[in-house]
Write a protein that holds these residues in place. Structure first.
Motif, mmCIF file in Angstrom:
data_model
loop_
_atom_site.group_PDB
_atom_site.id
_atom_site.type_symbol
_atom_site.label_atom_id
_atom_site.label_comp_id
_atom_site.label_asym_id
_atom_site.label_seq_id
_atom_site.Cartn_x
_atom_site.Cartn_y
_atom_site.Cartn_z
ATOM 1 N N MET A 1 43.213 54.550 41.221
ATOM 2 C CA MET A 1 43.156 53.362 42.087
ATOM 3 C C MET A 1 44.245 52.357 41.707
ATOM 4 S SD MET A 1 41.554 52.077 44.643
ATOM 5 C CE MET A 1 41.371 50.500 45.456
ATOM 6 N N LYS A 2 44.420 52.202 40.384
ATOM 7 C CA LYS A 2 45.411 51.258 39.910
ATOM 8 C C LYS A 2 46.803 51.682 40.343
ATOM 9 C CE LYS A 2 46.830 48.850 35.714
ATOM 10 N NZ LYS A 2 46.612 48.746 34.254
ATOM 11 N N ARG A 3 47.057 53.028 40.309
ATOM 12 C CA ARG A 3 48.370 53.523 40.721
ATOM 13 C C ARG A 3 48.594 53.294 42.216
ATOM 14 N NH1 ARG A 3 49.359 59.353 37.670
ATOM 15 N NH2 ARG A 3 49.561 58.492 35.547
ATOM 16 N N ILE A 4 47.532 53.470 42.988
ATOM 17 C CA ILE A 4 47.651 53.266 44.445
ATOM 18 C C ILE A 4 48.000 51.812 44.754
ATOM 19 C CG2 ILE A 4 46.384 53.283 46.636
ATOM 20 C CD1 ILE A 4 44.817 55.662 45.559
ATOM 21 N N LEU A 5 47.298 50.894 44.048
ATOM 22 C CA LEU A 5 47.576 49.459 44.273
ATOM 23 C C LEU A 5 48.992 49.094 43.855
ATOM 24 C CD1 LEU A 5 44.207 47.857 43.115
ATOM 25 C CD2 LEU A 5 45.098 48.009 45.442
ATOM 26 N N SER A 6 49.423 49.698 42.745
ATOM 27 C CA SER A 6 50.794 49.428 42.288
ATOM 28 C C SER A 6 51.810 49.932 43.300
ATOM 29 C CB SER A 6 51.027 50.092 40.926
ATOM 30 O OG SER A 6 50.174 49.538 39.967
ATOM 31 N N ALA A 7 51.566 51.145 43.822
ATOM 32 C CA ALA A 7 52.491 51.718 44.808
ATOM 33 C C ALA A 7 52.516 50.881 46.078
ATOM 34 C CB ALA A 7 52.082 53.156 45.134
#
Length: 374
Positions: A1-7
């Protein structure tokens, strides 16, 4: 989830940079470009990077910013939002007045209205000496002179300035100049009374432009002709009955253009239609070069062929552009020079019966640049 938000955050950050480039590559057309009185910064040569990388980077950044795809469209959108939501002028150079009136905030126009840029005694003495010398040089050749100042828009329509703004002095540069010229015996015409009177009939200035409209130009021209009739009584006055006003919806003027909102800030223009065929027609080249220092400032030479009328040379600015069709009807030959620097050699060549020097109030200092007289 954190990677998705960062992307997603990175994508949102890059979107304003990538989207305009992508739309350009897809051939999506941009809106109208802003009219700017300057040349855009070109891309720097690669050789500059090796010589002075700091200068190279600075020029590259400036050039990229000035030519960024859809730059004008984005500025236009931001200006619309600022105007609609906050009722604020998007430009420090344009004052948002009451009831849709825009006012110029450059070239001392605001200071003129406030009365905070008064002329010093030394400036007035220098202006007077220059104009007296010019008057006497012309008089020695049997040529009278008339100095005309067209008022800034705020000097006629000050009641539409923002409520928070108030005049700081009852005296302005134009008041000072008029008094000095009259005391020195220099024929002087302040067009404020004529334009204020015209405004009581119908609007005399554009709401979205710095200039007078067709009605204001006509009434200003009529006042100039009336002043000259004291010396040339055979010159007919410019009468209202010779024209009829035409009103039509049009795009905004130069002030709305400065905001990139000519299509949003539209207004009703007022032009004056002549009821009989014009008497003034273009004459041939005068045999001397156009003295204008800037491109686009064409010299206009018109003739009516009526030898009972005087010949005139006008030194003028953009305010006279709308007045030329009216003024030229009352002269045998009229030469309009878009230049304030006095030109003795043109006077010698034309041998006019009268010389008129016109300047708008914010440029009232321009006609006084010293010129050696032969």
């Amino acid at each position: 989830m954190k990677r998705i938000l960062s992307a997603a955050s990175v994508a949102l950050l890059l979107l304003p940079l990538i989207l305009p480039q992508g739309l350009t590559l897809l051939g999506v057309s941009q809106g109208p470009k802003a009219v700017e009185n300057r040349l855009k910064t070109p891309l720097p040569p690669l050789s500059l990077a090796g010589q002075d990388f700091k200068a190279f980077a600075k020029q590259l950044t400036t050039s990229y910013g000035e030519t960024f795809p859809f730059r004008d469209d984005m500025i236009r959108a931001a200006n619309r939002i600022k105007l609609a939501l906050f009722r604020e002028s998007p430009s420090k150079n344009v004052i948002l007045g009451r009831d849709g009136w825009l006012f110029f905030n450059m070239e001392s126009a605001l200071e003129d209205w406030l009365g905070v840029n008064l002329l010093s005694r030394e400036e007035l003495d220098a202006f007077t000496a220059e104009m007296k010398a010019r008057r006497d040089w012309l008089a020695a050749r049997g040529i009278p002179m008339l100095l005309v100042i067209a008022p800034n828009k705020a000097s006629v329509y000050g009641q539409f300035m923002p409520p928070a703004m108030h005049k700081l002095s009852p005296v302005t540069r134009l008041d000072q100049l008029g008094q000095a010229m009259r005391e020195a015996g220099v024929p002087f015409l302040d067009l404020r009374p004529a334009l204020i009177s015209a405004g009581q009939v119908r609007r005399a200035y554009w709401k979205t432009d710095t200039h007078w409209n067709g009605w204001g130009a006509f009434r200003g021209s009529a006042a100039i002709v009336e002043a000259l009739r004291a010396r040339f009584p055979g010159m007919p006055p410019l009468a209202d009955e010779e024209y009829r006003p035409l009103e039509f919806e049009t795009h905004g003027g130069d002030l709305s253009d400065m905001l990139l909102l000519t299509d949003t800030l539209t207004e009703r223009d007022i032009e004056m239609e002549r009821l009989s065929p014009t008497r003034a027609h273009a004459a041939g080249p005068p045999g001397y070069p156009n003295p204008a220092m800037r491109s686009g400032r064409d010299m206009v030479v018109l003739e009516t062929g009526d030898k009972s009328l005087p010949k005139a040379v006008f030194f003028r600015d953009s305010f006279s552009s709308a007045a030329i069709p009216f003024l030229s009807q009352r002269f045998q030959r009229s030469v309009f020079l878009w230049e304030h620097t006095f030109q003795p050699q043109i006077i010698e060549a034309e041998k006019p019966d009268v010389v008129v020097i016109e300047a708008v109030e914010r440029y009232l200092h321009q006609p006084f640049r010293p010129v050696p007289l032969p």
